[in-house]
Design a protein around this motif. Sequence first.
Motif, mmCIF file in Angstrom:
data_model
loop_
_atom_site.group_PDB
_atom_site.id
_atom_site.type_symbol
_atom_site.label_atom_id
_atom_site.label_comp_id
_atom_site.label_asym_id
_atom_site.label_seq_id
_atom_site.Cartn_x
_atom_site.Cartn_y
_atom_site.Cartn_z
ATOM 1 N N PHE A 1 -16.272 -12.151 2.846
ATOM 2 C CA PHE A 1 -16.864 -11.302 3.875
ATOM 3 C C PHE A 1 -16.249 -9.910 3.784
ATOM 4 C CE2 PHE A 1 -16.836 -15.679 5.332
ATOM 5 C CZ PHE A 1 -18.168 -15.867 5.688
ATOM 6 N N PHE A 2 -17.030 -8.875 4.053
ATOM 7 C CA PHE A 2 -16.605 -7.471 4.030
ATOM 8 C C PHE A 2 -16.125 -7.045 2.650
ATOM 9 C CE2 PHE A 2 -15.119 -9.414 8.093
ATOM 10 C CZ PHE A 2 -16.171 -8.999 8.877
ATOM 11 N N ARG A 3 -16.830 -7.457 1.610
ATOM 12 C CA ARG A 3 -16.425 -7.207 0.225
ATOM 13 C C ARG A 3 -16.198 -5.723 -0.071
ATOM 14 N NH1 ARG A 3 -13.965 -8.785 -3.845
ATOM 15 N NH2 ARG A 3 -14.977 -10.765 -3.944
ATOM 16 N N ASN A 4 -17.028 -4.838 0.437
ATOM 17 C CA ASN A 4 -16.955 -3.424 0.067
ATOM 18 C C ASN A 4 -16.040 -2.597 0.966
ATOM 19 O OD1 ASN A 4 -18.712 -3.725 -2.135
ATOM 20 N ND2 ASN A 4 -20.431 -3.795 -0.729
ATOM 21 N N SER A 5 -15.218 -3.245 1.765
ATOM 22 C CA SER A 5 -14.253 -2.520 2.587
ATOM 23 C C SER A 5 -12.843 -2.754 2.029
ATOM 24 C CB SER A 5 -14.332 -2.994 4.044
ATOM 25 O OG SER A 5 -13.849 -4.306 4.148
ATOM 26 N N PRO A 6 -11.860 -1.960 2.426
ATOM 27 C CA PRO A 6 -10.491 -2.158 1.916
ATOM 28 C C PRO A 6 -9.900 -3.515 2.329
ATOM 29 C CG PRO A 6 -10.678 -0.037 3.012
ATOM 30 C CD PRO A 6 -11.953 -0.760 3.243
ATOM 31 N N PHE A 7 -10.376 -4.071 3.433
ATOM 32 C CA PHE A 7 -9.913 -5.389 3.890
ATOM 33 C C PHE A 7 -11.073 -6.364 3.779
ATOM 34 C CE2 PHE A 7 -9.768 -8.554 7.267
ATOM 35 C CZ PHE A 7 -8.561 -9.164 6.991
ATOM 36 N N HIS A 8 -10.845 -7.478 3.105
ATOM 37 C CA HIS A 8 -11.854 -8.533 3.143
ATOM 38 C C HIS A 8 -11.195 -9.897 3.229
ATOM 39 C CE1 HIS A 8 -11.610 -7.614 -1.273
ATOM 40 N NE2 HIS A 8 -11.533 -8.913 -1.355
ATOM 41 N N ILE A 9 -11.999 -10.835 3.668
ATOM 42 C CA ILE A 9 -11.547 -12.199 3.942
ATOM 43 C C ILE A 9 -12.430 -13.151 3.148
ATOM 44 C CG2 ILE A 9 -12.622 -13.462 5.816
ATOM 45 C CD1 ILE A 9 -10.341 -13.007 7.508
ATOM 46 N N SER A 10 -11.853 -14.205 2.624
ATOM 47 C CA SER A 10 -12.603 -15.216 1.886
ATOM 48 C C SER A 10 -12.273 -16.587 2.456
ATOM 49 C CB SER A 10 -12.239 -15.185 0.403
ATOM 50 O OG SER A 10 -12.517 -13.936 -0.167
ATOM 51 N N LEU A 11 -13.301 -17.402 2.643
ATOM 52 C CA LEU A 11 -13.154 -18.771 3.131
ATOM 53 C C LEU A 11 -13.807 -19.709 2.127
ATOM 54 C CD1 LEU A 11 -14.289 -18.178 6.818
ATOM 55 C CD2 LEU A 11 -11.946 -18.283 5.976
ATOM 56 N N GLY A 12 -13.187 -20.857 1.895
ATOM 57 C CA GLY A 12 -13.790 -21.790 0.955
ATOM 58 C C GLY A 12 -12.981 -23.029 0.737
ATOM 59 N N ILE A 13 -13.183 -23.608 -0.432
ATOM 60 C CA ILE A 13 -12.520 -24.860 -0.792
ATOM 61 C C ILE A 13 -11.816 -24.665 -2.129
ATOM 62 C CG2 ILE A 13 -14.547 -25.809 -1.961
ATOM 63 C CD1 ILE A 13 -13.726 -28.520 -0.636
ATOM 64 N N GLY A 14 -10.702 -25.347 -2.277
ATOM 65 C CA GLY A 14 -9.938 -25.241 -3.514
ATOM 66 C C GLY A 14 -9.343 -26.579 -3.896
ATOM 67 N N ALA A 15 -8.908 -26.665 -5.129
ATOM 68 C CA ALA A 15 -8.246 -27.869 -5.627
ATOM 69 C C ALA A 15 -7.147 -27.435 -6.574
ATOM 70 C CB ALA A 15 -9.232 -28.773 -6.344
ATOM 71 N N GLY A 16 -6.071 -28.198 -6.592
ATOM 72 C CA GLY A 16 -4.990 -27.815 -7.484
ATOM 73 C C GLY A 16 -3.959 -28.894 -7.682
ATOM 74 N N TYR A 17 -3.150 -28.691 -8.697
ATOM 75 C CA TYR A 17 -2.047 -29.591 -9.021
ATOM 76 C C TYR A 17 -0.797 -28.739 -9.192
ATOM 77 C CZ TYR A 17 0.973 -32.796 -11.511
ATOM 78 O OH TYR A 17 2.031 -33.580 -11.880
ATOM 79 N N GLU A 18 0.282 -29.142 -8.552
ATOM 80 C CA GLU A 18 1.554 -28.445 -8.677
ATOM 81 C C GLU A 18 2.671 -29.474 -8.806
ATOM 82 O OE1 GLU A 18 1.796 -24.713 -6.130
ATOM 83 O OE2 GLU A 18 0.209 -25.851 -5.146
ATOM 84 N N TYR A 19 3.620 -29.199 -9.684
ATOM 85 C CA TYR A 19 4.738 -30.111 -9.903
ATOM 86 C C TYR A 19 5.995 -29.298 -10.165
ATOM 87 C CZ TYR A 19 7.599 -33.888 -11.659
ATOM 88 O OH TYR A 19 8.600 -34.807 -11.829
ATOM 89 N N ALA A 20 7.090 -29.703 -9.576
ATOM 90 C CA ALA A 20 8.377 -29.038 -9.797
ATOM 91 C C ALA A 20 9.475 -30.089 -9.838
ATOM 92 C CB ALA A 20 8.653 -28.035 -8.682
ATOM 93 N N GLN A 21 10.408 -29.909 -10.749
ATOM 94 C CA GLN A 21 11.571 -30.786 -10.834
ATOM 95 C C GLN A 21 12.775 -29.910 -11.151
ATOM 96 O OE1 GLN A 21 12.408 -33.694 -14.142
ATOM 97 N NE2 GLN A 21 11.838 -35.097 -12.502
#
Length: 171
Positions: A82-102
């Motif tokens: 939302f508000f792509r062409n302004s200096p501030f914009h917000i994005s809403l959606g879905i994501g997926a990921g894998y993270e691992y640390a040892q």
Amino acid sequence: MKIPFNFKILSAAFVLLFASVANGAEKPWHFEAGVGVRNLTPMVLVGGVSYDKWTVRVQGLGFHNDDRDFWCGFRSSFLMTFFRNSPFHISLGIGAGYEYAQAPNNMHQALNQANNAPYLYPYNNREMFDVSGEIWTYLRGLYTQISIPVYYFMEHNAPRLSWGMGYMYNF
């Protein structure tokens, strides 16, 4: 040591690329590149492509120091911006990921050594493989990301809320 590409040609190509997209005209396509941090992955490279108000972002990186001292992470997001062409914009959606640390836990290793017995785990592990709802905010290059996991495929000592922040250049 011989470098397998010509640095001058690569630099000229980047200048031409930025000059061709930085003319200020309203275009439906936007591209993003940046660097950031996440709470499970200390550093990530971020890339994205947007068409109109739909954005796809990919982030990830890894580091290997020793057999039991490494981290890696990868996350992708599909967002509505939302508000792509302004200096501030917000994005809403879905994501997926894998993270691992040892990483080694020196205090636990010292206690095990003092007692001559393996009472505590000598290494810290964190792992998360999830699907999450995501909120991204962007202000003049600086971004923040909040991921709220809605389904875990796998998790071990993972936070209930995942976050990230950094800098992205939009062109």
